[in-house]
Design a protein around this motif. Structure first.
Motif, PDB file in Angstrom:
ATOM      1  N   ALA A 168     -84.535   8.888  -4.516  1.00  0.00           N
ATOM      2  CA  ALA A 168     -83.294   8.502  -4.984  1.00  0.00           C
ATOM      3  C   ALA A 168     -83.709  10.011  -6.187  1.00  0.00           C
ATOM      4  N   ALA A 169     -84.881  10.379  -6.517  1.00  0.00           N
ATOM      5  CA  ALA A 169     -84.132  11.561  -7.636  1.00  0.00           C
ATOM      6  C   ALA A 169     -84.007  12.643  -7.192  1.00  0.00           C
ATOM      7  N   LEU A 170     -83.691  12.977  -5.936  1.00  0.00           N
ATOM      8  CA  LEU A 170     -83.792  14.339  -5.203  1.00  0.00           C
ATOM      9  C   LEU A 170     -82.579  13.713  -3.727  1.00  0.00           C
ATOM     10  N   LYS A 171     -81.040  14.303  -3.887  1.00  0.00           N
ATOM     11  CA  LYS A 171     -79.557  13.938  -2.914  1.00  0.00           C
ATOM     12  C   LYS A 171     -79.758  15.481  -2.024  1.00  0.00           C
ATOM     13  N   GLU A 172     -80.309  15.624  -0.832  1.00  0.00           N
ATOM     14  CA  GLU A 172     -79.953  16.201   0.270  1.00  0.00           C
ATOM     15  C   GLU A 172     -78.021  16.672   0.428  1.00  0.00           C
ATOM     16  N   THR A 173     -78.267  18.330   0.217  1.00  0.00           N
ATOM     17  CA  THR A 173     -77.084  18.895  -0.131  1.00  0.00           C
ATOM     18  C   THR A 173     -76.965  19.569   1.027  1.00  0.00           C
ATOM     19  N   ASN A 174     -75.635  20.575   0.604  1.00  0.00           N
ATOM     20  CA  ASN A 174     -75.552  21.544   2.006  1.00  0.00           C
ATOM     21  C   ASN A 174     -76.390  22.539   1.202  1.00  0.00           C
ATOM     22  N   TYR A 175     -76.832  22.719   3.145  1.00  0.00           N
ATOM     23  CA  TYR A 175     -77.779  24.064   2.829  1.00  0.00           C
ATOM     24  C   TYR A 175     -76.758  25.266   2.515  1.00  0.00           C
ATOM     25  N   GLY A 176     -76.101  25.063   3.588  1.00  0.00           N
ATOM     26  CA  GLY A 176     -75.174  26.345   3.193  1.00  0.00           C
ATOM     27  C   GLY A 176     -75.177  28.055   4.463  1.00  0.00           C
ATOM     28  N   ILE A 177     -76.021  27.593   4.954  1.00  0.00           N
ATOM     29  CA  ILE A 177     -75.984  29.245   6.218  1.00  0.00           C
ATOM     30  C   ILE A 177     -77.064  28.248   7.197  1.00  0.00           C
ATOM     31  N   MET A 178     -76.888  28.900   7.778  1.00  0.00           N
ATOM     32  CA  MET A 178     -77.445  28.684  10.294  1.00  0.00           C
ATOM     33  C   MET A 178     -78.517  28.327   9.960  1.00  0.00           C
ATOM     34  N   LEU A 179     -79.781  27.787  10.695  1.00  0.00           N
ATOM     35  CA  LEU A 179     -80.877  28.299  10.689  1.00  0.00           C
ATOM     36  C   LEU A 179     -81.441  29.001  11.780  1.00  0.00           C
ATOM     37  N   ARG A 180     -82.374  30.396  12.004  1.00  0.00           N
ATOM     38  CA  ARG A 180     -82.763  30.646  13.431  1.00  0.00           C
ATOM     39  C   ARG A 180     -83.721  29.274  13.966  1.00  0.00           C
ATOM     40  N   GLY A 181     -83.187  29.310  15.586  1.00  0.00           N
ATOM     41  CA  GLY A 181     -84.167  27.990  15.964  1.00  0.00           C
ATOM     42  C   GLY A 181     -85.992  28.593  15.424  1.00  0.00           C
ATOM     43  N   GLY A 182     -86.243  27.257  15.046  1.00  0.00           N
ATOM     44  CA  GLY A 182     -88.201  27.432  14.825  1.00  0.00           C
ATOM     45  C   GLY A 182     -87.768  26.876  13.872  1.00  0.00           C
ATOM     46  N   ASP A 183     -87.015  27.791  12.405  1.00  0.00           N
ATOM     47  CA  ASP A 183     -86.492  27.725  10.908  1.00  0.00           C
ATOM     48  C   ASP A 183     -86.039  25.499  10.432  1.00  0.00           C
ATOM     49  N   ALA A 184     -86.786  25.691   9.926  1.00  0.00           N
ATOM     50  CA  ALA A 184     -86.593  23.928   8.335  1.00  0.00           C
ATOM     51  C   ALA A 184     -85.916  24.422   7.366  1.00  0.00           C
ATOM     52  N   GLY A 185     -84.534  23.924   6.761  1.00  0.00           N
ATOM     53  CA  GLY A 185     -84.330  23.995   5.473  1.00  0.00           C
ATOM     54  C   GLY A 185     -83.241  22.382   4.606  1.00  0.00           C
ATOM     55  N   SER A 186     -83.640  22.757   3.884  1.00  0.00           N
ATOM     56  CA  SER A 186     -82.306  22.134   3.288  1.00  0.00           C
ATOM     57  C   SER A 186     -82.593  21.964   1.873  1.00  0.00           C
ATOM     58  N   ALA A 187     -81.351  21.377   0.667  1.00  0.00           N
ATOM     59  CA  ALA A 187     -81.273  21.825   0.005  1.00  0.00           C
ATOM     60  C   ALA A 187     -80.940  20.446  -0.749  1.00  0.00           C
ATOM     61  N   TYR A 188     -81.325  20.521  -2.398  1.00  0.00           N
ATOM     62  CA  TYR A 188     -81.228  19.290  -2.516  1.00  0.00           C
ATOM     63  C   TYR A 188     -80.776  19.599  -3.886  1.00  0.00           C
ATOM     64  N   ARG A 189     -80.176  18.091  -4.878  1.00  0.00           N
ATOM     65  CA  ARG A 189     -79.568  18.175  -5.808  1.00  0.00           C
ATOM     66  C   ARG A 189     -80.753  17.429  -6.167  1.00  0.00           C
ATOM     67  N   ALA A 190     -81.140  17.410  -8.206  1.00  0.00           N
ATOM     68  CA  ALA A 190     -81.997  16.224  -8.728  1.00  0.00           C
ATOM     69  C   ALA A 190     -81.298  14.939  -9.536  1.00  0.00           C
ATOM     70  N   MET A 191     -81.264  14.038  -9.157  1.00  0.00           N
ATOM     71  CA  MET A 191     -80.194  13.438  -9.432  1.00  0.00           C
ATOM     72  C   MET A 191     -80.618  11.708 -10.623  1.00  0.00           C
ATOM     73  N   ALA A 192     -82.041  12.131 -10.371  1.00  0.00           N
ATOM     74  CA  ALA A 192     -82.655  11.000 -11.668  1.00  0.00           C
ATOM     75  C   ALA A 192     -84.119  11.125 -11.643  1.00  0.00           C
ATOM     76  N   ALA A 193     -84.548  10.475 -12.797  1.00  0.00           N
ATOM     77  CA  ALA A 193     -86.114  10.953 -12.945  1.00  0.00           C
ATOM     78  C   ALA A 193     -87.094  11.012 -12.115  1.00  0.00           C
ATOM     79  N   GLY A 194     -88.037  11.598 -11.455  1.00  0.00           N
ATOM     80  CA  GLY A 194     -89.204  10.842 -10.309  1.00  0.00           C
ATOM     81  C   GLY A 194     -89.865  11.611 -10.186  1.00  0.00           C
TER      82      GLY A 194
END
Length: 166
Positions: free
Chosen positions: A105-131
């Motif tokens: 609950a401390a991090l909420k996944e948000t829109n990463y914003g770009i397309m990834l190439r094959g084999g890449d991994a990516g995520s974006a998060y917003r800090a929502m609560a202490a933890g």
């Protein structure tokens, strides 16, 4: 008779020395060991600035996106702060989707914003609560064979960071 005994004894002693020399080799190449040593990554102990994540000791203030080079480290993130993770892989050695564990609950996944190439991994998060949240991913240590009968390996490379939200 004396001469024959001397030659047999000399031949036996030479054989034993040869066998002992072969069995006591040190060093050599490591081609067959299959052991993989992870790159040591020191855990930072700097104190974060108040604007970057409070007074949590033992973590680095998070100011940019995380990459594979950040594995094993702990980062601080202020409430409402954002976090980007980009793991660059290849189609032969793809990163799996980034997983969250701990106080998710401390991090909420948000829109990463770009397309990834094959084999890449990516995520974006917003800090929502202490933890504290652990982010992780894995990928094959070596490329899989493309032809039947090729050599394959079962090794896994692991990426893991800890994020403290305050």
């Amino acid at each position: 008779m004396r001469r024959t005994t001397f030659h047999r004894t000399s031949l036996a002693a030479a054989s034993l020395l040869l066998l002992a020399a072969c069995g006591s080799q040190s060093g050599g190449d490591d081609k067959g060991s299959g052991a993989v040593s992870p790159k040591p990554t020191p855990t930072p102990t700097s104190t974060p600035s108040p604007s970057a994540g409070g007074s949590s000791a033992g973590c680095t203030p998070l100011t940019s996106e995380l990459t594979a080079a950040d594995s094993g480290r702990t980062f601080c993130l202020a409430h409402d702060g954002t976090l980007r993770v980009t793991l660059t892989g290849s189609e032969q050695r793809p990163w799996k989707k980034i997983a969250e564990a701990g106080n998710t609950a401390a991090l909420k996944e948000t829109n990463y914003g770009i397309m990834l190439r094959g084999g890449d991994a990516g995520s974006a998060y917003r800090a929502m609560a202490a933890g504290t949240v652990t982010l992780s991913s894995t990928r094959p240590l070596c490329a899989q064979p493309t032809a039947p009968g090729g050599v394959s390996c079962k090794g896994i490379e692991e990426w893991r960071v800890t994020v403290r939200v305050s």
